[in-house]
Design a protein around this motif. Structure first.
Motif, PDB file in Angstrom:
ATOM      1  N   SER A  60       0.877  -1.166   0.000  1.00  0.00           N
ATOM      2  CA  SER A  60       0.000   0.000   0.000  1.00  0.00           C
ATOM      3  C   SER A  60       0.912   1.213   0.000  1.00  0.00           C
ATOM      4  CB  SER A  60      -0.913  -0.008   1.223  1.00  0.00           C
ATOM      5  OG  SER A  60      -1.734   1.144   1.220  1.00  0.00           O
ATOM      6  N   LEU A  61       1.032   1.827  -1.145  1.00  0.00           N
ATOM      7  CA  LEU A  61       1.907   2.979  -1.308  1.00  0.00           C
ATOM      8  C   LEU A  61       1.099   4.159  -1.820  1.00  0.00           C
ATOM      9  CD1 LEU A  61       4.780   1.055  -3.124  1.00  0.00           C
ATOM     10  CD2 LEU A  61       4.740   1.752  -0.726  1.00  0.00           C
ATOM     11  N   PRO A  62       1.450   5.370  -1.462  1.00  0.00           N
ATOM     12  CA  PRO A  62       0.674   6.536  -1.910  1.00  0.00           C
ATOM     13  C   PRO A  62       0.589   6.676  -3.428  1.00  0.00           C
ATOM     14  CG  PRO A  62       2.262   7.166  -0.232  1.00  0.00           C
ATOM     15  CD  PRO A  62       2.539   5.736  -0.585  1.00  0.00           C
ATOM     16  N   GLU A  63       1.560   6.158  -4.144  1.00  0.00           N
ATOM     17  CA  GLU A  63       1.583   6.344  -5.598  1.00  0.00           C
ATOM     18  C   GLU A  63       0.823   5.274  -6.382  1.00  0.00           C
ATOM     19  OE1 GLU A  63       5.544   4.379  -4.448  1.00  0.00           O
ATOM     20  OE2 GLU A  63       4.259   5.934  -3.646  1.00  0.00           O
ATOM     21  N   ILE A  64       0.309   4.249  -5.703  1.00  0.00           N
ATOM     22  CA  ILE A  64      -0.466   3.234  -6.420  1.00  0.00           C
ATOM     23  C   ILE A  64      -1.887   3.185  -5.857  1.00  0.00           C
ATOM     24  CG2 ILE A  64       1.524   1.841  -7.085  1.00  0.00           C
ATOM     25  CD1 ILE A  64       0.896  -0.084  -4.841  1.00  0.00           C
ATOM     26  N   GLU A  80      -3.042   9.253  -7.989  1.00  0.00           N
ATOM     27  CA  GLU A  80      -3.765  10.270  -8.744  1.00  0.00           C
ATOM     28  C   GLU A  80      -5.204   9.839  -9.021  1.00  0.00           C
ATOM     29  OE1 GLU A  80      -3.183  12.238 -13.063  1.00  0.00           O
ATOM     30  OE2 GLU A  80      -1.403  12.208 -11.789  1.00  0.00           O
ATOM     31  N   ILE A  81      -5.416   8.541  -9.194  1.00  0.00           N
ATOM     32  CA  ILE A  81      -6.761   8.016  -9.450  1.00  0.00           C
ATOM     33  C   ILE A  81      -7.685   8.294  -8.271  1.00  0.00           C
ATOM     34  CG2 ILE A  81      -8.087   5.880  -9.762  1.00  0.00           C
ATOM     35  CD1 ILE A  81      -5.689   4.790 -11.321  1.00  0.00           C
ATOM     36  N   GLY A  82      -7.162   8.215  -7.058  1.00  0.00           N
ATOM     37  CA  GLY A  82      -7.982   8.371  -5.865  1.00  0.00           C
ATOM     38  C   GLY A  82      -8.344   9.794  -5.507  1.00  0.00           C
ATOM     39  N   PHE A  83      -7.718  10.786  -6.118  1.00  0.00           N
ATOM     40  CA  PHE A  83      -7.993  12.173  -5.735  1.00  0.00           C
ATOM     41  C   PHE A  83      -9.471  12.537  -5.857  1.00  0.00           C
ATOM     42  CE2 PHE A  83      -3.424  13.467  -6.804  1.00  0.00           C
ATOM     43  CZ  PHE A  83      -3.030  13.335  -5.488  1.00  0.00           C
ATOM     44  N   THR A  84     -10.124  12.118  -6.902  1.00  0.00           N
ATOM     45  CA  THR A  84     -11.521  12.500  -7.107  1.00  0.00           C
ATOM     46  C   THR A  84     -12.487  11.325  -7.018  1.00  0.00           C
ATOM     47  OG1 THR A  84     -11.277  12.247  -9.497  1.00  0.00           O
ATOM     48  CG2 THR A  84     -10.901  14.451  -8.596  1.00  0.00           C
ATOM     49  N   GLU A  85     -12.014  10.182  -6.598  1.00  0.00           N
ATOM     50  CA  GLU A  85     -12.854   8.978  -6.595  1.00  0.00           C
ATOM     51  C   GLU A  85     -14.063   9.109  -5.673  1.00  0.00           C
ATOM     52  OE1 GLU A  85     -13.689   5.238  -8.156  1.00  0.00           O
ATOM     53  OE2 GLU A  85     -12.029   6.545  -8.685  1.00  0.00           O
TER      54      GLU A  85
END
Length: 96
Positions: A60-64, A80-85
């Motif tokens: 679990s890493l911030p970049e994935i 980046e995917i999680g920013f607006t999820e």
């Protein structure tokens, strides 16, 4: 099940192993081990989960992105995917 639990099932064929893995109402992640990396990728693509690792343990890493499918949750967090999820976006359009 949830937690540090290992369940071992037997199977005869690769297709049976994939079907067994997919026969769950949950789908956080999986690991596929194999010496043929291209084939391991093909197998991982058939497993219904949010994340797949090949010849490695979970991370679990911030970049994935992190997240599952089925009854294991909604969307992805981290990366980046999680920013607006988990954001409800609202469009307001005005016509004059």
């Amino acid at each position: 099940m949830f937690g540090p639990v290992a369940v071992v099932y037997g199977y005869q064929t690769e297709a049976e192993a994939i079907a067994l893995a997919n026969n769950s109402s949950y789908g956080l992640g999986n690991t596929v081990f194999g010496s043929d990396i291209a084939h391991a990728r093909e197998v991982a693509a058939q497993v219904e989960s949010g994340m797949s690792w090949i010849n490695a343990g979970w991370a679990s890493l911030p970049e994935i992105p992190f997240g599952g499918v089925k009854n294991y949750g909604y969307g992805r967090e981290l990366s980046e995917i999680g920013f607006t999820e988990f954001v409800n976006q609202h469009l307001v359009h005005e016509v004059e």
